[in-house]
Design an enzyme around this catalytic site. Structure first.
Site, PDB file in Angstrom:
ATOM      1  CB  ILE A 240       4.880   0.547   1.999  1.00  0.00           C
ATOM      2  CG1 ILE A 240       4.189  -0.246   3.120  1.00  0.00           C
ATOM      3  CG2 ILE A 240       6.247  -0.020   1.651  1.00  0.00           C
ATOM      4  CD1 ILE A 240       4.967  -0.342   4.391  1.00  0.00           C
TER       5      ILE A 240
ATOM      6  CG  ASP B 219      -1.868   1.114   1.334  1.00  0.00           C
ATOM      7  OD1 ASP B 219      -1.658   2.122   0.628  1.00  0.00           O
ATOM      8  OD2 ASP B 219      -2.837   0.998   2.112  1.00  0.00           O
ATOM      9  CG  HIS B 220       3.321   3.916  -3.155  1.00  0.00           C
ATOM     10  ND1 HIS B 220       4.269   4.318  -2.237  1.00  0.00           N
ATOM     11  CD2 HIS B 220       3.896   4.092  -4.375  1.00  0.00           C
ATOM     12  CE1 HIS B 220       5.356   4.741  -2.870  1.00  0.00           C
ATOM     13  NE2 HIS B 220       5.156   4.618  -4.172  1.00  0.00           N
ATOM     14  NE  ARG B 221      -4.050   3.894   1.319  1.00  0.00           N
ATOM     15  CZ  ARG B 221      -5.196   3.455   1.838  1.00  0.00           C
ATOM     16  NH1 ARG B 221      -6.226   4.275   1.916  1.00  0.00           N
ATOM     17  NH2 ARG B 221      -5.311   2.214   2.261  1.00  0.00           N
TER      18      ARG B 221
END
Ligand code: CAO
Length: 556
Positions: A532, A528-530
């Site tokens: 990580i 989850d690029h929010r």
């Protein structure tokens, strides 16, 4: 005097029906086909139209009565069709006793013309509309203003709708005319006799219709705001039939966008279902909106919903009739499959995914794993690469704790977890389930292997408990036994990472001097690029690869 007894028409098979609405009041003028009352069976509602034009003399039934085919329900006094003259009915009203000779010639000889095109010089007067007898002293709420200033209304048209604890009722206009002032507002509490609105009505019409009652005529000076002018109390008597202007065309009746022709029961249904009645096409007489119209509107709206949006303003995939291309079956999805579909879509739409790929050299790991076979048989435990992967993931989560977080619901914090549970995707005949290996960081390979076997068997037997599927920090999805070079797993939100594992293969790997055959395990880390960033993911994957490539690090 010609009195027409109106009876209950053919009910289409229903034995008896309930009267749910009296659509007109005693003394009202009605046109042929105007709805007198509304009946309702288990399946449908139906308007009972007047078979003739005339004046409603009396109802022979009351709201709530149960009736059957042929029961008399109302008396309507007819208009002489040959002359257009009303046949006077016997009432106590002075107005209804107005002699025919009092009627303006034009109104008698050409009523339609008079109504549709009043002479420009015709005088007008104002008519105050009051709340009729609502059968109680209690105040009731105004829940809808059905007209706007400037609207043309016909006698009987709904001006506003009142609602008590028990019922809703339309307040009809007692006159035809133009709305010049609305006195009540939505939310007001009104009682019988309270002021509702002011209409500008044709004085000539009123002088004929209302006979003995004085009206104030001031057509030349009339402004839209009626508060500046004297207001005349409404008449209690109804106009004599002949004095009622001929009905305007149906277009004229419905040329006002805010005018919705519907009864209280229908309005209540619409409110319960959240339907804007202005959007519903009425199929009843003169476009009256009926319960079936509201139901059809809701059905159509529900059917159209997926086409309009799929939850995030995303156009849905159009439905296709596959049978046109060949034989098909429609198979019900299992509960797990439906849940999985919903979760996957939710996670795919909510989580900005990135997938990071790498290969781990598991040549030594596999050699060690195979060496455990004999001891495993003694212990009754089968050790597969999955046990090492779970142990390596737990260790990596401790080394890079960013992956052991969840985004807080406020979107402004994250939750750092200090426990380490690893979910394991299991493929079962009923669908995908994810039991959780608890405290994997504290367990050795034997214990983890035993957990894998127990949970995978329970999953396939459909015997997992909710507790066994809760509390995961990170998920492993291993397709290694099945095949593939790599895939992009969907994060099992609110976790922030998932490791996809594909089938290990012997590959030539350059060792600095030569290409050596090594067993390489493809790893696919979605995150989850929010929460990580790419650096975290790179560090996590590198750490994981190191652990798997040299399992001595797992012991540290
Ligand atoms: N590469 C090559 N072989 C592998 C392997 C890999 N990455 N992983 C496992 N294997 C081998 C095992 O060693 C075993 O062979 P041996 O008996 O010769 O040792 C064989 O594959 C069978 O393994 P298994 O499936 O019985 O057991 P497992 O521990 O490997 O996997 C489980 C357990 C539950 C993860 C697996 O059965 C399963 O259900 N996987 C599907 C997961 C899934 O559906 N993911 C997709 C989810 S959607 O994103």
């Amino acid at each position: 005097m010609a009195i027409e007894i109106v009876t209950v028409p053919d009910l289409g098979g229903a034995e008896s029906v309930d009267v749910i609405e009296l659509s007109v009041a005693v003394g009202d003028s009605v046109e042929q086909e105007d709805s007198l009352l509304v009946l309702e069976s288990d399946k449908a509602t139906m308007d009972v139209p007047s078979p003739v034009s005339g004046v409603l003399v009396k109802f022979l039934v009351a709201d709530g009565d149960t009736v059957k085919v042929g029961d008399p329900i109302a008396e309507v006094e007819t208009i002489d069709s040959a002359t257009g003259d009303a046949v006077t009915i016997e009432t106590e009203s002075a107005a209804t006793e107005a002699p025919v000779e009092n009627i303006e010639p034009a109104a008698v000889s050409a009523p339609a013309e008079a109504a549709a095109q009043p002479a420009p010089s015709a005088e007008t007067s104002e008519q105050l509309i009051l709340v009729p007898d609502i059968g109680s002293d209690d105040a009731v709420a105004v829940i809808e203003i059905s007209v706007a200033v400037g609207d043309s209304v016909e006698e009987g048209d709904t001006l506003l709708v009142l609602e008590s604890d028990k019922a809703t009722m339309d307040v009809p206009s007692s006159h035809s005319g133009t709305v010049v002032k609305i006195i009540s507002a939505e939310g007001d509490m009104l009682r019988t006799g309270d002021q509702v609105a002011v209409l500008q009505v044709s004085a000539s019409y009123d002088s004929v219709a209302e006979g003995t009652v004085a009206q104030t005529s001031d057509a030349q000076s009339r402004e839209a705001d009626a508060s500046e002018t004297p207001i005349i109390e409404p008449l209690t008597a109804k106009p004599a039939p002949a004095a009622k202007p001929a009905p305007v065309s149906s277009n004229q009746q419905h040329d006002v966008s805010s005018d919705v022709y519907a009864g209280p029961a229908v309005r209540m249904l619409a409110r319960e279902l959240g339907v804007d009645l202005k959007k519903v096409s009425g199929t009843g007489p003169k476009g009256r909106v009926q319960k079936d119209d509201v139901n059809s509107y809701v059905k159509a709206a529900l059917a159209a919903e997926p086409k309009a949006s799929n939850g995030a303003g995303i156009p849905a995939v159009p439905a296709v009739d596959f049978s046109q291309f060949g034989p098909v079956d429609t198979v019900a999805m299992s509960k797990i499959q439906k849940l999985t579909a919903a979760n996957m879509q939710r996670n795919w739409l909510n989580v900005p995914h990135v997938t990071h790929f790498d290969d781990a050299d598991i040549t030594e790991l596999e050699a060690f794993r195979k060496s455990l076979k004999e001891e495993g048989e003694k212990r009754g435990v089968r050790v597969t690469p999955v046990a090492f992967l779970i142990k390596a993931l737990a260790t990596s989560l401790q080394a890079i704790p960013e992956f052991n977080r969840s985004l807080a619901s406020d979107g402004e914090h994250y939750i750092q977890k200090h426990y380490c549970n690893i979910g394991m995707a299991v493929d079962t005949p009923r669908g995908l389930v994810v039991p959780v290996i608890k405290n994997a960081d504290e367990k050795g390979i034997w214990e983890i292997s035993a957990d894998i076997m127990r949970l995978a068997n329970s999953a396939r037997d459909g015997k997992l408990t909710p507790a066994e599927m809760q509390g995961g920090c990170f998920t492993l999805s291993s397709l290694g036994a099945i095949g593939g070079n790599g895939f992009t797993p969907i994060v099992n939100s609110p976790e922030v990472g998932i490791l996809g594992v594909s089938k290990s293969q012997i590959k030539p790997v350059w060792n600095g001097a030569e290409f050596a055959p090594r067993l390489m395990l493809p790893l696919c880390l979605s995150y989850d690029h929010r929460v990580i960033n790419g650096g975290d993911a790179g560090r996590f994957m590198t750490h994981l690869v190191k652990l798997l490539s040299d399992i001595r690090y797992l012991a540290l």
